[in-house]
Design a protein around this motif. Structure first.
Motif, mmCIF file in Angstrom:
data_model
loop_
_atom_site.group_PDB
_atom_site.id
_atom_site.type_symbol
_atom_site.label_atom_id
_atom_site.label_comp_id
_atom_site.label_asym_id
_atom_site.label_seq_id
_atom_site.Cartn_x
_atom_site.Cartn_y
_atom_site.Cartn_z
ATOM 1 N N TRP A 43 -30.627 -48.291 -9.984
ATOM 2 C CA TRP A 43 -30.331 -49.594 -10.571
ATOM 3 C C TRP A 43 -31.381 -50.641 -10.220
ATOM 4 O O TRP A 43 -31.721 -51.487 -11.058
ATOM 5 C CB TRP A 43 -28.927 -50.053 -10.189
ATOM 6 C CG TRP A 43 -27.921 -49.359 -11.054
ATOM 7 C CD1 TRP A 43 -27.065 -48.379 -10.687
ATOM 8 C CD2 TRP A 43 -27.719 -49.565 -12.456
ATOM 9 N NE1 TRP A 43 -26.336 -47.951 -11.775
ATOM 10 C CE2 TRP A 43 -26.720 -48.668 -12.876
ATOM 11 C CE3 TRP A 43 -28.291 -50.409 -13.403
ATOM 12 C CZ2 TRP A 43 -26.265 -48.601 -14.191
ATOM 13 C CZ3 TRP A 43 -27.846 -50.339 -14.718
ATOM 14 C CH2 TRP A 43 -26.848 -49.451 -15.094
ATOM 15 N N ALA A 44 -31.919 -50.582 -9.014
ATOM 16 C CA ALA A 44 -32.995 -51.506 -8.651
ATOM 17 C C ALA A 44 -34.206 -51.271 -9.551
ATOM 18 O O ALA A 44 -34.816 -52.222 -10.062
ATOM 19 C CB ALA A 44 -33.367 -51.340 -7.181
ATOM 20 N N GLY A 45 -34.541 -50.014 -9.771
ATOM 21 C CA GLY A 45 -35.666 -49.681 -10.640
ATOM 22 C C GLY A 45 -35.436 -50.108 -12.077
ATOM 23 O O GLY A 45 -36.321 -50.691 -12.712
ATOM 24 N N VAL A 46 -34.255 -49.842 -12.598
ATOM 25 C CA VAL A 46 -33.948 -50.194 -13.993
ATOM 26 C C VAL A 46 -33.977 -51.712 -14.183
ATOM 27 O O VAL A 46 -34.536 -52.220 -15.166
ATOM 28 C CB VAL A 46 -32.590 -49.599 -14.416
ATOM 29 C CG1 VAL A 46 -32.076 -50.224 -15.703
ATOM 30 C CG2 VAL A 46 -32.707 -48.101 -14.576
ATOM 31 N N LEU A 47 -33.398 -52.426 -13.245
ATOM 32 C CA LEU A 47 -33.378 -53.889 -13.373
ATOM 33 C C LEU A 47 -34.776 -54.488 -13.263
ATOM 34 O O LEU A 47 -35.131 -55.391 -14.024
ATOM 35 C CB LEU A 47 -32.435 -54.509 -12.339
ATOM 36 C CG LEU A 47 -30.956 -54.189 -12.556
ATOM 37 C CD1 LEU A 47 -30.119 -54.715 -11.403
ATOM 38 C CD2 LEU A 47 -30.473 -54.744 -13.890
ATOM 39 N N TRP A 48 -35.578 -53.962 -12.349
ATOM 40 C CA TRP A 48 -36.933 -54.499 -12.209
ATOM 41 C C TRP A 48 -37.789 -54.164 -13.429
ATOM 42 O O TRP A 48 -38.524 -55.002 -13.936
ATOM 43 C CB TRP A 48 -37.572 -53.981 -10.921
ATOM 44 C CG TRP A 48 -38.807 -54.741 -10.559
ATOM 45 C CD1 TRP A 48 -38.929 -56.094 -10.426
ATOM 46 C CD2 TRP A 48 -40.092 -54.212 -10.306
ATOM 47 N NE1 TRP A 48 -40.203 -56.425 -10.089
ATOM 48 C CE2 TRP A 48 -40.949 -55.281 -10.008
ATOM 49 C CE3 TRP A 48 -40.617 -52.926 -10.288
ATOM 50 C CZ2 TRP A 48 -42.290 -55.115 -9.702
ATOM 51 C CZ3 TRP A 48 -41.943 -52.772 -9.976
ATOM 52 C CH2 TRP A 48 -42.773 -53.843 -9.689
#
Length: 194
Positions: free
Chosen positions: A76-81
């Protein structure tokens, strides 16, 4: 040399040259700011990916498989960034110096993207699970991956820099940025939706 070395080289080549978030951002960086501006981010991204292979081979991959919540958080951190970076490209005006002009993709951005990108971790787990063998140390796999990834990512930068002359008009640059932003958004969410 073990029997798994040449198949590993082929795997590393395909993993490094195929379109993905980092390669798309390097392409955009080369187109907007020239080839020279991509050199440090390329090195940072490739070093981070190779370090991920090394860390997974040294046991971090086993820790991640025992802690799926950490994998979920990274995803989720990767997708949001990536979504935020895609938004920056999508809203780019195509006019140099305009307030909505897409920002420079830095070495920290490139390395961070690799570290939080679940695709990179899956690639590293695959490398260790499939290609690690007696006679081929984990550090050798990481080094070979680095040596292969550098020219592959540099090719994306050259393609971007080569398209810079065509992108001289604000309209073309805006369309280019929006197309890359859309592809980046698609690649970010494809992993989540699959």
């Amino acid at each position: 040399m073990t029997h798994s070395f040449l198949p590993f080289v082929a795997f590393a080549l395909v993993a490094s040259i195929s379109p993905g978030p980092t390669n798309l951002l390097i392409l955009a960086q080369g187109a907007r700011h020239g080839l020279r501006s991509t050199l440090v981010p390329i090195l940072a991204a490739c070093l981070a990916a190779a370090a991920t292979v090394l860390l997974v081979g040294m046991g971090l991959g086993q820790w991640l498989t025992r802690h799926p919540q950490a994998q979920h958080l990274m995803m989720w951190a990767g997708v949001l960034w990536l979504s935020w970076l895609a938004w920056q490209l999508l809203r780019s005006t195509g006019v140099t110096g305009a307030p909505a002009q897409a920002r420079v993709f830095t070495a920290v951005d490139a390395a961070t993207l690799q570290v939080i990108n679940p695709k990179v971790w899956l690639m590293a787990v695959s490398v260790i699970g499939v290609f690690a063998a007696p006679g081929l140390a984990v550090w050798q796999l990481a080094l070979v991956f680095l040596v292969i990834a550098l020219p592959c990512m540099a090719l994306w930068a050259v393609l971007g820099a080569g398209s810079a002359a065509w992108l001289q008009t604000p309209r073309r640059l805006r369309v280019f940025n929006q197309a890359l932003g859309g592809l980046l958004l698609l690649s970010a969410w494809a992993a989540v939706l699959s």
